[in-house]
Scaffold this active site. Structure first.
Site, PDB file in Angstrom:
ATOM      1  N   GLU A 207      24.429 -51.510-104.193  1.00  0.00           N
ATOM      2  CA  GLU A 207      23.360 -50.571-105.020  1.00  0.00           C
ATOM      3  C   GLU A 207      23.423 -49.209-104.604  1.00  0.00           C
ATOM      4  O   GLU A 207      22.821 -48.375-105.112  1.00  0.00           O
ATOM      5  CB  GLU A 207      22.136 -51.301-104.943  1.00  0.00           C
ATOM      6  CG  GLU A 207      21.443 -51.121-103.291  1.00  0.00           C
ATOM      7  CD  GLU A 207      21.740 -52.158-102.589  1.00  0.00           C
ATOM      8  OE1 GLU A 207      21.007 -52.127-101.504  1.00  0.00           O
ATOM      9  OE2 GLU A 207      23.159 -52.532-102.591  1.00  0.00           O
TER      10      GLU A 207
ATOM     11  N   ASP B 267      21.769 -55.577-101.520  1.00  0.00           N
ATOM     12  CA  ASP B 267      21.050 -55.906-100.401  1.00  0.00           C
ATOM     13  C   ASP B 267      20.967 -57.391-100.408  1.00  0.00           C
ATOM     14  O   ASP B 267      20.308 -57.981-101.501  1.00  0.00           O
ATOM     15  CB  ASP B 267      19.652 -55.435-100.093  1.00  0.00           C
ATOM     16  CG  ASP B 267      20.023 -53.905 -99.691  1.00  0.00           C
ATOM     17  OD1 ASP B 267      21.222 -53.394 -99.249  1.00  0.00           O
ATOM     18  OD2 ASP B 267      19.154 -52.960 -99.624  1.00  0.00           O
TER      19      ASP B 267
ATOM     20  N   ASP C 154      18.258 -59.517-100.161  1.00  0.00           N
ATOM     21  CA  ASP C 154      16.889 -59.863-100.515  1.00  0.00           C
ATOM     22  C   ASP C 154      16.381 -60.102-101.912  1.00  0.00           C
ATOM     23  O   ASP C 154      17.451 -60.102-102.872  1.00  0.00           O
ATOM     24  CB  ASP C 154      15.898 -58.651 -99.572  1.00  0.00           C
ATOM     25  CG  ASP C 154      16.163 -57.409-100.451  1.00  0.00           C
ATOM     26  OD1 ASP C 154      16.940 -57.450-101.570  1.00  0.00           O
ATOM     27  OD2 ASP C 154      15.512 -56.440-100.029  1.00  0.00           O
TER      28      ASP C 154
ATOM     29  N   GLU D 165      14.953 -58.249-104.201  1.00  0.00           N
ATOM     30  CA  GLU D 165      15.292 -57.063-104.846  1.00  0.00           C
ATOM     31  C   GLU D 165      16.725 -56.957-105.053  1.00  0.00           C
ATOM     32  O   GLU D 165      17.329 -56.860-106.413  1.00  0.00           O
ATOM     33  CB  GLU D 165      14.929 -55.991-104.404  1.00  0.00           C
ATOM     34  CG  GLU D 165      13.328 -55.674-104.254  1.00  0.00           C
ATOM     35  CD  GLU D 165      12.745 -55.803-105.672  1.00  0.00           C
ATOM     36  OE1 GLU D 165      13.304 -55.093-106.722  1.00  0.00           O
ATOM     37  OE2 GLU D 165      11.537 -56.419-105.696  1.00  0.00           O
TER      38      GLU D 165
ATOM     39  N   TYR E 201      20.470 -55.454 -91.223  1.00  0.00           N
ATOM     40  CA  TYR E 201      19.858 -55.208 -92.425  1.00  0.00           C
ATOM     41  C   TYR E 201      18.162 -55.113 -91.984  1.00  0.00           C
ATOM     42  O   TYR E 201      17.669 -55.808 -91.113  1.00  0.00           O
ATOM     43  CB  TYR E 201      19.925 -56.501 -93.316  1.00  0.00           C
ATOM     44  CG  TYR E 201      19.304 -56.552 -94.532  1.00  0.00           C
ATOM     45  CD1 TYR E 201      19.451 -55.189 -95.316  1.00  0.00           C
ATOM     46  CD2 TYR E 201      18.163 -57.212 -95.090  1.00  0.00           C
ATOM     47  CE1 TYR E 201      18.804 -55.261 -96.677  1.00  0.00           C
ATOM     48  CE2 TYR E 201      17.644 -57.029 -96.013  1.00  0.00           C
ATOM     49  CZ  TYR E 201      17.808 -56.019 -97.262  1.00  0.00           C
ATOM     50  OH  TYR E 201      17.203 -55.925 -98.361  1.00  0.00           O
TER      51      TYR E 201
ATOM     52  N   ARG F 165      15.185 -55.180 -93.728  1.00  0.00           N
ATOM     53  CA  ARG F 165      14.173 -55.850 -94.570  1.00  0.00           C
ATOM     54  C   ARG F 165      13.992 -57.491 -93.998  1.00  0.00           C
ATOM     55  O   ARG F 165      14.790 -58.059 -94.585  1.00  0.00           O
ATOM     56  CB  ARG F 165      14.104 -55.630 -95.938  1.00  0.00           C
ATOM     57  CG  ARG F 165      13.799 -54.232 -96.306  1.00  0.00           C
ATOM     58  CD  ARG F 165      13.640 -54.185 -97.882  1.00  0.00           C
ATOM     59  NE  ARG F 165      15.012 -53.556 -98.251  1.00  0.00           N
ATOM     60  CZ  ARG F 165      15.478 -52.416 -98.375  1.00  0.00           C
ATOM     61  NH1 ARG F 165      14.736 -51.582 -97.726  1.00  0.00           N
ATOM     62  NH2 ARG F 165      16.690 -52.096 -98.831  1.00  0.00           N
TER      63      ARG F 165
ATOM     64  N   HIS G 128      17.474 -63.589 -92.351  1.00  0.00           N
ATOM     65  CA  HIS G 128      18.201 -62.383 -92.011  1.00  0.00           C
ATOM     66  C   HIS G 128      17.633 -62.543 -90.352  1.00  0.00           C
ATOM     67  O   HIS G 128      16.658 -62.941 -89.999  1.00  0.00           O
ATOM     68  CB  HIS G 128      17.741 -61.268 -92.550  1.00  0.00           C
ATOM     69  CG  HIS G 128      17.631 -61.405 -93.879  1.00  0.00           C
ATOM     70  ND1 HIS G 128      18.741 -61.393 -94.810  1.00  0.00           N
ATOM     71  CD2 HIS G 128      16.608 -60.995 -94.979  1.00  0.00           C
ATOM     72  CE1 HIS G 128      18.571 -61.471 -96.027  1.00  0.00           C
ATOM     73  NE2 HIS G 128      17.143 -61.281 -96.225  1.00  0.00           N
TER      74      HIS G 128
END
Length: 796
Positions: A9, A82, A84, A86, A298, A300, A344
């Site tokens: 992204e 990513d 997650d 989103e 990562y 988040r 994660h």
């Protein structure tokens, strides 16, 4: 030979990954989401199963075309946004758009290093429907709340306001805390401290704690004087010495929220800035000959888990740097919070051997500080506890007992690398050094000090403490905290004073209206339960549309009831001297004011402030005579202030009701409009340049008021939003000068920073914007948040 396609992204992330994958892979960036709910309508089937009506985000057509072209002949397509919710939504929408069924895989990059990328590519998976549906449920839920509540605020309070499902609850926490502070009544108490000399320095400072084996509370000066009278002539003798060894354990490695909190405490970074810098560290930074490398995992995550490989690397480093005594027998394991998403690892350096000093030359100051903080926290978390010797000395004086405390670090352990910051420092924190003393030893009184104190109200929230409170109460998710804190400030619901949040009048009114009309949405426990249910959607335990159905039915009833309520301001306690009604607090474009509810029969308004207890206090303004005369009756004009700001009014009001706007110089804005060659596209009349009440210039039809067509004046600089053919124009609001797209409201790009006609070398944005910071000085930055490009400018 066809290549495999990897889609991420972020352009920066794409550059880092391309370095490791080699020539047999093509790496493309979607530049964030490619699809979203429409901006002009609800976009949710509330009468059916709540299916969202996703559409291509304006400006993303070119990106989608390039992705389709690259995927058409690709050997395989790896969707790698990513790892997650989103990122899963981005991957899902890309997959739907490409329409490619065979040879499409989902890969999760937890760290952008050779090892992390290789491991991910060796074990690709498939798209996670549960995770995607969890993001859909969250997006639709937020749309249902925001789309319906924001227009309600426009009707009841002021146009342009917004409400959010989590943002509104965060505002309530701040408002409730402020009212708790206002209602707080301080209680007086006194302390008595004896300064005593032993056989060797330093002086012992001991506080009075007991009287005849009972704890002692001194409530006023009379009681303090009585105690001092009792102590006159007393001998001060060491009664007891207690020594205790304390093992102080290191704190866990960072999660998203603890990183945000600690960056506020130690670095004074906002949560928004911390997120931006951490994202850059994750996506990759140029390190000279090493090229672009992801420095941290990562960012988040709400897990404190670490991989065995990372722990082994940390133990090797600690032994080499500090010795075996600092390495625990077993790698520490830290307990996660309830409902932690453990997919994660904690946030850690991708390579502990890459110390902050090794990368300092390649990082700007703020980026270095954040990397150093993450690195130290991780290394410290894998070290032995510190060993502290705590000493407590009780000193007898007649029937009274004083106590002195001290501590000595016997073995620093993890403290050799890192100690955690704190929001509040207690008055009782006592790490003083004590002299060598023995029981029964008599000490010499140097002086005795009585001090008056008052109990303190609970502190206002700062960024760190608010993030901590949101996480502890289960409100929102750490990845959203930065946006929440930014929104409530940008919408003027709260203001910051000495790094603490205080609600504005607009914040009070918005909160009270929402609490009164939507008790569930504004309830902390209800919001936390909703977060739990969203997590259960991701776990496959709850159907996303059933969750939305259960929420929407009672919400719709509350909404209907709120629409029927009469529009009223907040009660003020101030009585209108003209008609006897209680005046109400209302919000105008120039801020808050008191208005008589008898309008239009009574037009009385007043300015006001609040005292320490939150009570409304009327501010009487003196009339200032202006240089201008009334163009209608020739009387003096005076400066007055209304809901839209300052203006000129005839001093003979109400006999003469003439008013004039004020320009930037505080004079009547009555210059004739400037003519132009442009023609109105609605009626064909010439367009003229006028000045708004905020001081900005714009094009207006000369046939006004028959034709009310207006246009912004462009600066000749293109809008940086992809696919938008508008240009930037200079505008002013009550907050000051800003720059926006002439295609508004179709394009909502706006910036407070001055645009510069220079292309971004990384993402090809047609403009850059000027920025300034105290540490970096002036610099240019890309206006596209996902890019992150900056270039320092020479100091003048």
């Amino acid at each position: 030979m066809p290549k495999s396609l990897v889609i991420v992204e972020s352009p920066t992330k794409a550059a880092t990954i391309k370095k490791y994958l080699g020539p047999e892979f093509e790496v493309k960036a979607s530049v964030g989401h490619i699809m979203d709910l429409p901006g002009s309508k609800l976009g949710v089937d509330v009468g059916g199963d709540f299916t969202p009506q996703y559409q291509v985000i304006p400006g993303k057509e070119k990106v989608i075309s390039e992705l389709k072209k690259a995927a058409k002949n690709a050997k395989a397509v790896y969707l790698a946004p990513d790892p997650d919710r989103e990122g899963e939504a981005i991957a899902w929408h890309i997959a739907d758009t490409l329409g490619k069924k065979e040879g499409m895989y989902r890969v999760l990059f937890h760290e952008l290093t050779q090892r992390g990328i290789s491991q991910a590519m060796e074990s690709p998976g498939i798209l996670d429907r549960n995770k995607y549906e969890s993001q859909v449920a969250r997006r639709v839920l937020d749309r249902l709340v925001g789309y319906h509540l924001s227009p309600l605020l426009w009707k009841k309070l002021r146009y342009g306001l917004s409400a959010g499902r989590v943002q509104s609850v965060a505002l309530r926490l701040i408002v409730d805390r402020e009212r708790e502070i206002q209602a707080f009544i301080p209680e007086e108490y006194w302390s008595i401290t004896a300064h005593l000399d032993g056989p060797t320095p330093p002086t012992v400072e001991a506080r009075l704690v007991r009287h005849k084996n009972n704890s002692l509370k001194i409530e006023n000066e009379e009681q303090s004087d009585a105690v001092l009278a009792d102590l006159k002539g007393c001998e001060y003798r060491v009664h007891a010495i207690t020594k205790k060894k304390q093992n102080r354990k290191p704190v866990a490695p960072f999660t998203t929220s603890t990183l945000q909190q600690e960056a506020v405490r130690k670095l004074r970074f906002s949560t928004k800035k911390t997120n931006m810098l951490a994202q850059r560290l994750y996506e990759g930074v140029e390190l000279g000959n090493e090229g672009q490398i992801g420095l941290v995992t990562y960012i988040r995550t709400d897990s404190t888990r670490l991989s065995p490989e990372a722990q082994a690397e940390a133990r090797t480093f600690i032994e080499g740097q500090y010795g075996k005594d600092y390495v625990p027998n077993k790698p520490p394991v830290y307990k996660n919070r309830k409902h932690t998403q453990d997919a994660h690892e904690a946030i850690r350096p991708t390579d502990p051997m890459r110390t902050p000093d090794m990368v300092k030359a390649h990082l700007d100051e703020d980026l270095f500080k954040l990397y150093e903080l993450i690195w130290k926290r991780f290394v410290a978390s894998q070290m032995k506890p510190a060993v502290i010797d705590l000493t407590s000395v009780d000193i007898a004086a007649g029937d009274y007992v004083f106590r002195a405390g001290g501590s000595v670090v016997r073995f620093p352990g993890y403290m050799a690398v890192y100690t955690e910051g704190r929001d509040e420092v207690s008055e009782d924190d006592d790490n003083r050094r004590l002299p060598a003393l023995e029981e029964g030893e008599v000490l010499n009184l140097q002086k005795i000090v009585p001090l008056q104190h008052f109990t303190k109200a609970p502190p206002r929230y700062g960024e760190a403490s608010l993030v901590k409170e949101l996480e502890e109460k289960g409100i929102g998710r750490p990845s959203t905290y930065a946006a929440i804190l930014s929104n409530i400030q940008e919408r003027n619901y709260v203001e910051r004073q000495k790094a603490q949040f205080r609600p504005t009048e607009l914040g009070y009114l918005t909160n009270d209206l929402l609490v009164d009309s939507f008790p569930d949405i504004m309830n902390v426990r209800f919001t936390a339960r909703m977060e739990d249910q969203l997590d259960q959607v991701e776990e496959g335990k709850v159907k996303w549309n059933e969750l939305l159905q259960a929420f929407y039915e009672p919400f719709e009833k509350d909404l209907e009831a709120a629409e029927k309520k009469k529009k009223r301001g907040a009660p003020s306690g101030v009585i209108c001297e003209l008609c006897g009604k209680e005046m109400e607090i209302k919000i105008g474009k120039a801020g808050s004011f008191l208005a008589c509810p008898g309008y239009p029969d009574c037009r009385n308004t007043k300015n006001f402030s609040r005292d320490e207890k939150g009570q409304v206090v009327v501010v009487e303004e003196e009339e200032v005579q202006a240089e201008e005369k009334c163009p209608e009756c020739g009387s003096d004009m005076v400066v007055k202030r209304g809901r839209y700001g300052a203006f000129l009014a005839c001093s003979k009001y109400p006999e003469c009701k003439t008013t004039l706007p004020l320009n930037k110089d505080g004079k009547a804005a009555k210059e004739p409009p400037e003519e132009t060659d442009e023609v109105c596209d609605r009626c064909g009349a010439p367009m003229v340049i006028k000045t708004s009440r905020f001081g900005s210039r714009f094009l207006a039809c000369s046939a006004y008021p028959k034709c009310k067509n207006t246009k912004p004046i462009g600066l000749g600089l293109p809008c940086p939003v992809e696919g938008c053919d508008g240009e930037l124009s200079e505008r002013r609001s009550r907050k000051g000068l800003f720059y926006g797209c002439t295609k508004y409201p179709e394009c909502k790009f706006a910036t407070w920073s001055k645009p510069v006609a220079e292309r971004c070398p990384e993402c090809n944005s047609p403009i850059l914007i000027e920025k300034f910071s105290k540490k970096k000085g002036p610099y240019l930055a890309c206006p596209r948040k996902e890019c992150g490009y900056t270039r320092t400018l020479p100091q003048e």
